[in-house]
Design a protein around this motif. Structure first.
Motif, PDB file in Angstrom:
ATOM      1  N   VAL A  37      17.924  27.618  64.676  1.00  0.00           N
ATOM      2  CA  VAL A  37      18.467  28.471  63.615  1.00  0.00           C
ATOM      3  C   VAL A  37      18.287  29.932  64.007  1.00  0.00           C
ATOM      4  N   ASP A  38      19.365  30.696  63.943  1.00  0.00           N
ATOM      5  CA  ASP A  38      19.338  32.110  64.319  1.00  0.00           C
ATOM      6  C   ASP A  38      19.086  32.951  63.062  1.00  0.00           C
ATOM      7  N   TRP A  39      17.821  33.227  62.814  1.00  0.00           N
ATOM      8  CA  TRP A  39      17.476  33.975  61.607  1.00  0.00           C
ATOM      9  C   TRP A  39      17.925  35.425  61.672  1.00  0.00           C
ATOM     10  N   SER A  40      18.195  35.947  62.874  1.00  0.00           N
ATOM     11  CA  SER A  40      18.703  37.319  62.969  1.00  0.00           C
ATOM     12  C   SER A  40      20.080  37.416  62.316  1.00  0.00           C
ATOM     13  N   ARG A  41      20.856  36.355  62.383  1.00  0.00           N
ATOM     14  CA  ARG A  41      22.158  36.327  61.717  1.00  0.00           C
ATOM     15  C   ARG A  41      21.964  36.365  60.198  1.00  0.00           C
ATOM     16  N   PHE A  42      21.031  35.573  59.698  1.00  0.00           N
ATOM     17  CA  PHE A  42      20.733  35.583  58.265  1.00  0.00           C
ATOM     18  C   PHE A  42      20.399  36.991  57.813  1.00  0.00           C
ATOM     19  N   TRP A  43      19.500  37.658  58.517  1.00  0.00           N
ATOM     20  CA  TRP A  43      19.049  38.974  58.097  1.00  0.00           C
ATOM     21  C   TRP A  43      20.125  40.035  58.263  1.00  0.00           C
ATOM     22  N   PHE A  44      20.991  39.876  59.271  1.00  0.00           N
ATOM     23  CA  PHE A  44      22.096  40.828  59.421  1.00  0.00           C
ATOM     24  C   PHE A  44      23.006  40.778  58.199  1.00  0.00           C
ATOM     25  N   ALA A  45      23.417  39.557  57.794  1.00  0.00           N
ATOM     26  CA  ALA A  45      24.291  39.416  56.627  1.00  0.00           C
ATOM     27  C   ALA A  45      23.579  39.863  55.357  1.00  0.00           C
ATOM     28  N   PHE A  46      22.304  39.527  55.243  1.00  0.00           N
ATOM     29  CA  PHE A  46      21.539  39.901  54.056  1.00  0.00           C
ATOM     30  C   PHE A  46      21.476  41.420  53.913  1.00  0.00           C
ATOM     31  N   ILE A  47      21.109  42.111  54.969  1.00  0.00           N
ATOM     32  CA  ILE A  47      20.969  43.571  54.910  1.00  0.00           C
ATOM     33  C   ILE A  47      22.321  44.226  54.690  1.00  0.00           C
ATOM     34  N   LEU A  48      23.368  43.718  55.335  1.00  0.00           N
ATOM     35  CA  LEU A  48      24.711  44.268  55.172  1.00  0.00           C
ATOM     36  C   LEU A  48      25.146  44.210  53.711  1.00  0.00           C
ATOM     37  N   VAL A  49      25.029  43.045  53.100  1.00  0.00           N
ATOM     38  CA  VAL A  49      25.494  42.854  51.726  1.00  0.00           C
ATOM     39  C   VAL A  49      24.577  43.558  50.733  1.00  0.00           C
ATOM     40  N   ALA A  50      23.261  43.470  50.944  1.00  0.00           N
ATOM     41  CA  ALA A  50      22.317  44.129  50.041  1.00  0.00           C
ATOM     42  C   ALA A  50      22.531  45.641  50.044  1.00  0.00           C
ATOM     43  N   SER A  51      22.737  46.214  51.214  1.00  0.00           N
ATOM     44  CA  SER A  51      22.953  47.665  51.315  1.00  0.00           C
ATOM     45  C   SER A  51      24.255  48.059  50.629  1.00  0.00           C
ATOM     46  N   PHE A  52      25.300  47.289  50.897  1.00  0.00           N
ATOM     47  CA  PHE A  52      26.610  47.599  50.303  1.00  0.00           C
ATOM     48  C   PHE A  52      26.545  47.509  48.779  1.00  0.00           C
ATOM     49  N   PHE A 106      34.007  42.877  55.730  1.00  0.00           N
ATOM     50  CA  PHE A 106      32.811  42.153  56.166  1.00  0.00           C
ATOM     51  C   PHE A 106      33.130  41.214  57.323  1.00  0.00           C
ATOM     52  N   LEU A 107      34.239  40.487  57.213  1.00  0.00           N
ATOM     53  CA  LEU A 107      34.623  39.560  58.284  1.00  0.00           C
ATOM     54  C   LEU A 107      34.907  40.316  59.583  1.00  0.00           C
ATOM     55  N   PHE A 108      35.540  41.478  59.465  1.00  0.00           N
ATOM     56  CA  PHE A 108      35.826  42.287  60.649  1.00  0.00           C
ATOM     57  C   PHE A 108      34.531  42.727  61.339  1.00  0.00           C
ATOM     58  N   ILE A 109      33.563  43.186  60.533  1.00  0.00           N
ATOM     59  CA  ILE A 109      32.274  43.622  61.093  1.00  0.00           C
ATOM     60  C   ILE A 109      31.579  42.466  61.793  1.00  0.00           C
ATOM     61  N   MET A 110      31.541  41.300  61.160  1.00  0.00           N
ATOM     62  CA  MET A 110      30.879  40.143  61.748  1.00  0.00           C
ATOM     63  C   MET A 110      31.626  39.642  62.986  1.00  0.00           C
ATOM     64  N   ALA A 111      32.947  39.679  62.936  1.00  0.00           N
ATOM     65  CA  ALA A 111      33.741  39.230  64.076  1.00  0.00           C
ATOM     66  C   ALA A 111      33.497  40.108  65.295  1.00  0.00           C
ATOM     67  N   ARG A 112      33.396  41.412  65.072  1.00  0.00           N
ATOM     68  CA  ARG A 112      33.124  42.327  66.191  1.00  0.00           C
ATOM     69  C   ARG A 112      31.716  42.124  66.728  1.00  0.00           C
ATOM     70  N   LYS A 113      30.749  41.970  65.821  1.00  0.00           N
ATOM     71  CA  LYS A 113      29.363  41.844  66.253  1.00  0.00           C
ATOM     72  C   LYS A 113      29.131  40.539  67.013  1.00  0.00           C
ATOM     73  N   TYR A 114      29.721  39.436  66.512  1.00  0.00           N
ATOM     74  CA  TYR A 114      29.447  38.128  67.111  1.00  0.00           C
ATOM     75  C   TYR A 114      30.592  37.615  67.978  1.00  0.00           C
ATOM     76  N   LYS A 115      31.583  38.524  68.229  1.00  0.00           N
ATOM     77  CA  LYS A 115      32.658  38.241  69.178  1.00  0.00           C
ATOM     78  C   LYS A 115      33.387  36.931  68.860  1.00  0.00           C
ATOM     79  N   TRP A 116      33.815  36.816  67.612  1.00  0.00           N
ATOM     80  CA  TRP A 116      34.569  35.626  67.210  1.00  0.00           C
ATOM     81  C   TRP A 116      35.947  35.645  67.864  1.00  0.00           C
TER      82      TRP A 116
END
Length: 304
Positions: free
Chosen positions: A94-109, A274-284
């Protein structure tokens, strides 16, 4: 691969029927009881809060999700013989860094948007902050709200996504069904009674957002973080007399609720961002295949 890996474990049809039937059956019985008894859920909620306090009512409502999540994990582990990691991600761990990235992104927004709204429209808010009740709320929320959101993600984007994917042998059917059913369950929230059916666009759209994140990223980590942050920040920052979460939050929305086409902004502007940011970060890449492609058995267990 996230869906297809469920082929490696016990995946006969009946195993994917029992738990959803029990869960949706419980929801249906609750709805029938409310209708037959002609109960005013909003009024009952207000009376309970007046008698027990909002923190205790929140605690009692969230405890059920501890049971639901534990039941789902036990069912998957001992009936499907599937490790929880395989229900969580297709990665080796389990990649917890992904969890925290999404959490911080949404919480901050959400925090920034709420503060902007507060300062731009101060007449719509009352300062609701009281230190002691808020600290109790903080403890309850930090512990139990992620459990509530985790159950919803593991059940819809994990268990049902995999089960429906194995049955349909494609990805678009589980994406559509889990998103619509997820949004549909929110139809019984007090927000729908207050704002009207149009808000269902937001709930179903959120289901699609979380489903797309799961399929594109081949795991639940981003969806788990996104959902936890969204509900947690909402519970802590803003409450209202007509919302599902009525809490000792920092602010209370005292405006007359209304909803219009601005409800589409999150669906068609914020979520794509949000999807654009995640797609760029994780190279979807390969969106068509990951969202609409076939679900095939892994090579090592293909039928001969």
């Amino acid at each position: 691969m996230f869906i297809a890996q469920a082929f490696r474990y016990s995946h006969s049809f009946w195993r994917y029927i029992v738990f959803p039937v029990l869960f949706f059956g419980l929801m249906a019985l609750n709805y029938v009881f409310i209708e037959v008894m002609d109960l005013d859920v909003a009024q009952i909620m207000q009376e309970e809060i007046a008698r027990k306090g909002s923190n205790r009512v929140l605690l009692e409502n969230l405890i059920a999700f501890v049971i639901f999540l534990a039941g789902l994990f036990l069912w998957v582990r001992y009936v499907h013989d599937q490790p929880i990691k395989a229900l969580t991600t297709s990665r080796k761990k389990v990649d917890w860094s992904r969890f925290w990235f999404a959490f911080i992104l949404v919480a901050s927004f959400n925090t920034v948007i709420t503060l902007i709204d507060y300062f731009a429209n101060p007449q719509d808010f009352a300062l609701n902050f009281q230190l002691e009740p808020f600290l109790y709320l903080l403890v309850i929320s930090v512990i139990l709200i992620p459990i509530q959101t985790s159950f919803e993600e593991y059940f819809f984007r994990g268990y049902l996504m995999q089960g429906l994917g194995l049955l349909a042998r494609n990805k678009w059917i589980p994406l559509i069904l889990t998103s619509v059913v997820f949004g549909g369950l929110h139809y019984f929230n007090p927000e729908v009674q207050k704002l009207g059916d149009i808000i269902m666009i937001y709930y179903i759209g959120t289901g699609f957002m979380l489903g797309i994140m799961t399929l594109m990223d081949e795991g639940l980590e981003l969806a788990l973080g996104f959902h936890a942050a969204n509900n947690l920040i909402t519970a802590l920052l803003v409450t209202a007399d007509w919302t599902a979460f009525q809490t000792n939050s920092v602010f209370k929305d005292i405006s007359e609720p209304s909803v219009g086409w601005d409800m589409l902004i999150p669906i068609f502007v914020i979520y794509p961002l949000f999807l654009f940011i995640m797609a760029r970060k994780y190279k979807w890449t390969n969106w068509k295949e990951k969202l609409f492609g076939k679900v095939e058995k892994p090579v090592e267990i293909q039928e001969t």
